[in-house]
Every structure is written in structure tokens, then in C-alpha cells.
Design an enzyme around this catalytic site. Structure first.
Site, PDB file in Angstrom:
ATOM      1  N   SER A 108       4.587  -3.486 -14.303  1.00 60.03           N
ATOM      2  CA  SER A 108       5.368  -3.118 -13.124  1.00 60.03           C
ATOM      3  C   SER A 108       6.049  -4.361 -12.571  1.00 60.03           C
ATOM      4  O   SER A 108       5.498  -5.470 -12.638  1.00 60.03           O
ATOM      5  CB  SER A 108       4.466  -2.506 -12.055  1.00 60.03           C
ATOM      6  OG  SER A 108       5.122  -2.438 -10.807  1.00 60.03           O
ATOM      7  N   SER A 109       7.226  -4.169 -11.999  1.00 63.88           N
ATOM      8  CA  SER A 109       7.951  -5.296 -11.415  1.00 63.88           C
ATOM      9  C   SER A 109       7.237  -5.877 -10.196  1.00 63.88           C
ATOM     10  O   SER A 109       7.597  -6.957  -9.723  1.00 63.88           O
ATOM     11  CB  SER A 109       9.368  -4.874 -11.026  1.00 63.88           C
ATOM     12  OG  SER A 109       9.343  -3.796 -10.114  1.00 63.88           O
ATOM     13  N   CYS A 110       6.202  -5.199  -9.698  1.00 62.94           N
ATOM     14  CA  CYS A 110       5.467  -5.725  -8.548  1.00 62.94           C
ATOM     15  C   CYS A 110       4.626  -6.945  -8.918  1.00 62.94           C
ATOM     16  O   CYS A 110       4.040  -7.584  -8.033  1.00 62.94           O
ATOM     17  CB  CYS A 110       4.598  -4.660  -7.912  1.00 62.94           C
ATOM     18  SG  CYS A 110       3.164  -4.178  -8.899  1.00 62.94           S
ATOM     19  N   TYR A 137      -2.769  -3.828  -7.209  1.00 61.95           N
ATOM     20  CA  TYR A 137      -2.217  -3.280  -8.441  1.00 61.95           C
ATOM     21  C   TYR A 137      -1.517  -4.385  -9.234  1.00 61.95           C
ATOM     22  O   TYR A 137      -1.657  -4.480 -10.458  1.00 61.95           O
ATOM     23  CB  TYR A 137      -1.237  -2.160  -8.104  1.00 61.95           C
ATOM     24  CG  TYR A 137      -0.568  -1.526  -9.294  1.00 61.95           C
ATOM     25  CD1 TYR A 137      -1.267  -0.685 -10.144  1.00 61.95           C
ATOM     26  CD2 TYR A 137       0.783  -1.748  -9.553  1.00 61.95           C
ATOM     27  CE1 TYR A 137      -0.657  -0.090 -11.232  1.00 61.95           C
ATOM     28  CE2 TYR A 137       1.409  -1.157 -10.638  1.00 61.95           C
ATOM     29  CZ  TYR A 137       0.689  -0.332 -11.476  1.00 61.95           C
ATOM     30  OH  TYR A 137       1.300   0.253 -12.544  1.00 61.95           O
ATOM     31  N   LYS A 141      -2.214  -5.796 -13.143  1.00 64.29           N
ATOM     32  CA  LYS A 141      -1.199  -5.816 -14.195  1.00 64.29           C
ATOM     33  C   LYS A 141      -0.972  -7.232 -14.733  1.00 64.29           C
ATOM     34  O   LYS A 141      -0.727  -7.415 -15.932  1.00 64.29           O
ATOM     35  CB  LYS A 141       0.111  -5.227 -13.657  1.00 64.29           C
ATOM     36  CG  LYS A 141       0.060  -3.718 -13.465  1.00 64.29           C
ATOM     37  CD  LYS A 141      -0.199  -3.002 -14.775  1.00 64.29           C
ATOM     38  CE  LYS A 141      -0.148  -1.502 -14.664  1.00 64.29           C
ATOM     39  NZ  LYS A 141      -0.410  -0.825 -15.948  1.00 64.29           N
ATOM     40  N   HIS A 180       5.414   7.374  -4.787  1.00 64.00           N
ATOM     41  CA  HIS A 180       6.343   6.288  -4.519  1.00 64.00           C
ATOM     42  C   HIS A 180       7.510   6.789  -3.662  1.00 64.00           C
ATOM     43  O   HIS A 180       7.627   7.976  -3.375  1.00 64.00           O
ATOM     44  CB  HIS A 180       6.842   5.691  -5.831  1.00 64.00           C
ATOM     45  CG  HIS A 180       5.807   4.892  -6.553  1.00 64.00           C
ATOM     46  ND1 HIS A 180       5.148   5.351  -7.678  1.00 64.00           N
ATOM     47  CD2 HIS A 180       5.276   3.666  -6.301  1.00 64.00           C
ATOM     48  CE1 HIS A 180       4.282   4.444  -8.101  1.00 64.00           C
ATOM     49  NE2 HIS A 180       4.335   3.425  -7.281  1.00 64.00           N
TER      50      HIS A 180
END
Length: 317
Positions: A108-110, A137, A141, A180
């Protein structure tokens, strides 16, 4: 990938997993290995080992994990960190032990710092503090992709890691407690229209900028990377286009047909102010997204309307 190869799609019932299965079947891959949570709990190391020993997947695309929006991350930090770490430790260990030819981990880009320079390059990883609203999260990742690199270095396991931007599309989660931003908006506007409401209140100021990618484009990019990317470094997948949350709300309202007022609750958190991925790396390899945002939203809304209430809890039809 070999069209006759055994391909395990972990998390095949989720938003991304469903899109991956659709694309693999469309491309003629005939030996898909699919197992729901009742058949295989990937947080269980022994069960995962037994599953891999029996099924012997050659290619693995991991879309499994516990996901959710700001509220879910805030409410269940232990679950987000613990479950996602367990999933990837079990899967990678079993993949190495049973001779997998290639593994794609979808993150994920987070994972990138909250205030990373925009658009966000892959080398921004670990260059600054994470966004607090999804740090649990994100840490899970990051641990997964680092573990993948470690398995490559120590055991020679061919692991690649891709970081998609914000995703949407058929099969999304529309539960207002843990969805989301985009599916939550779509459902709120739908219910407001169905209920004859004159206004909808959304979280935050509407100012943050976000990038969105249709999940079918992600599925296409995933297959592309399985066939054309071999490096250990993370690679971004995105649309290369961004909209403010306020602009997004207007577009969703237009697609749904809601004509009332949109109000903003600025007491609620905005999250990261801007998050646009630099996709020059994957673009240089020959991949580009296909679906425009409005087209993808309209398709997603039609899918949403076709679902029974048992599939999307509490939706007014």
C-alpha cells in the site's frame, strides 16, 4: 508466467483478489489455487505449511490482509499490525520451503512518509515519519516487503513487492465502519439520494489530495510485473492523476445522482495532506493505466446497485 503453472492468489475474495482472478482467467491461466479463510487461515503457520505442501503453488500473488480506513485503523491497531505480519511470515516461509518460482507481495502507498516529496518515489521509503492514522497497517506492510527482500537475499526466493495507490472498483467494501474513502462516499450519497436527504456530511476539510486506481488496472499491472519485473526494490502502481477529496465528492455525487448539499466536518481528521505516487518506474517498463476515474466510478456504482442487501449491509435499494 507459464500458462500451465499453478498460481495461488492469496485473498482471492477481496477487492484485489477478485480482480486478479478475473484477469488471470481472461488471460488463459488455468491452474488457479484459491482458498477462502475457512479453508486456509494464513495467520496459522502450521496450516499454511500443510496447504503449500499439498498444493505446491509455483507462482504466488499475495493480496491477503486486514485492511480498512481511518476509523478501523484507529480502533484496531493490534489487529492491523499483528494479523498482517502473521500472514506474510507464514506465506513467505511456506513459499521458500516448497519451491515457489516467484512471489508478488502487494502492499500500500501508506508505507511512505506522511510528508514525502510529491509525487512519491520508491526511494522515499523509511525517509520520514508515517501518517499516524494508518501507521499500524503501514508498519506491517513495510515489515512484509523487508521480509521478502530478506528471503531473496538469504534463500534466493524470487520475491517482488509492489505498492498500489488507493484502489476502488467492483467487490469493494462499503461498510461505513471500516471502508475507505471512495466506497464510503458512494454509499453515503446513494443512501442520501434514496432517503430524499438534502445534505450529506463528510469527514475532514475536503482539501487533501488523493490518487485513485481502478482495481482492474492493478490486476493488469500485477500480471505485467510477474512477467517483466525481477528487482528486489519496491515498485509503485498508480494512475498518475490526483483529485482533492472535495472534487472526488462532487464526482461521486454526480455519478450517483445526488443533488443535495455537501457539508464538511473539519473536526474529523484529514489524514495525509497529499499522496501521489511517482509511476515513472513501472511506466518505463511499458505499463500504463487504462480506466479514467469517472468511467471507473460509474462501473463501480452499477456493480453496487446490483448487489443484494446481504452483500452490502444495510444499503437502501
Amino acid at each position: 508466467m507459464d500458462k500451465a503453472g499453478r498460481i495461488y492468489v492469496a485473498g482471492h475474495r477481496g477487492l484485489v483478489g477478485q480482480a486478479l482472478v478475473r484477469r488471470l482467467q481472461k488471460e488463459g491461466f488455468g491452474q488457479l489455487i484459491l482458498a477462502g479463510h475457512s479453508e486456509l487461515d494464513l495467520t496459522d503457520h502450521e496450516a499454511t505449511e500443510a496447504f503449500f505442501a499439498a498444493r505446491r503453488p509455483e507462482y504466488i500473488i499475495c493480496a491477503a490482509g486486514k485492511v480498512g480506513g481511518i476509523l478501523a485503523n484507529k480502533t484496531y491497531p493490534v489487529d492491523f499490525l499483528h494479523e498482517n505480519i502473521l500472514i506474510h511470515t507464514s506465506l513467505l516461509k511456506a513459499a521458500q520451503r516448497h519451491g515457489a518460482r516467484k512471489v508478488l507481495l502487494l502492499g500500500s502507498s501508506c508505507i511512505y512518509p506522511r510528508l514525502a516529496p510529491q509525487p512519491i518515489r520508491e526511494d522515499s521509503l523509511l525517509a520520514g515519519p508515517l501518517e499516524p492514522t494508518n501507521q499500524w497497517y503501514a508498519m506491517a506492510k513495510i515489515a512484509a516487503l523487508m521480509l521478502g527482500q530478506a528471503y531473496r537475499e538469504q534463500y534466493g526466493l524470487n520475491v517482488i513487492s509492489a505498492m498500489p495507490t488507493n484502489l476502488y472498483g467492483p467487490g469493494d467494501n462499503f461498510d461505513l465502519e471500516n471502508s475507505h474513502v471512495l466506497p464510503a462516499m458512494l454509499r453515503k450519497f446513494h443512501e442520501a439520494k434514496a432517503g430524499g436527504l438534502k445534505s450529506v456530511t463528510l469527514w475532514g476539510s475536503g482539501a487533501p489530495l488523493r490518487e485513485f486506481l481502478h482495481v482492474d488496472d492493478l490486476a493488469g499491472a500485477s500480471l505485467f510485473l510477474m512477467e517483466h519485473y525481477e528487482a528486489p526494490e519496491v515498485i509503485n502502481i498508480g494512475s498518475g492523476r490526483e483529485s482533492s477529496i472535495r472534487e472526488l465528492a462532487g464526482l461521486v455525487a454526480e455519478v450517483v445522482g445526488f443533488e443535495g448539499e455537501i457539508a464538511w466536518d473539519a473536526s474529523k481528521p484529514d489524514g495525509t495532506p497529499r499522496k501521489l505516487l511517482d509511476i515513472s518506474k513501472i511506466s518505463s517498463l511499458g505499463w500504463l493505466p487504462r480506466l479514467a476515474l469517472r468511467e471507473g466510478l460509474a462501473e463501480t456504482y452499477q456493480w453496487f446497485l446490483a448487489q443484494p442487501e446481504s452483500r452490502i449491509r444495510g444499503v437502501v435499494k
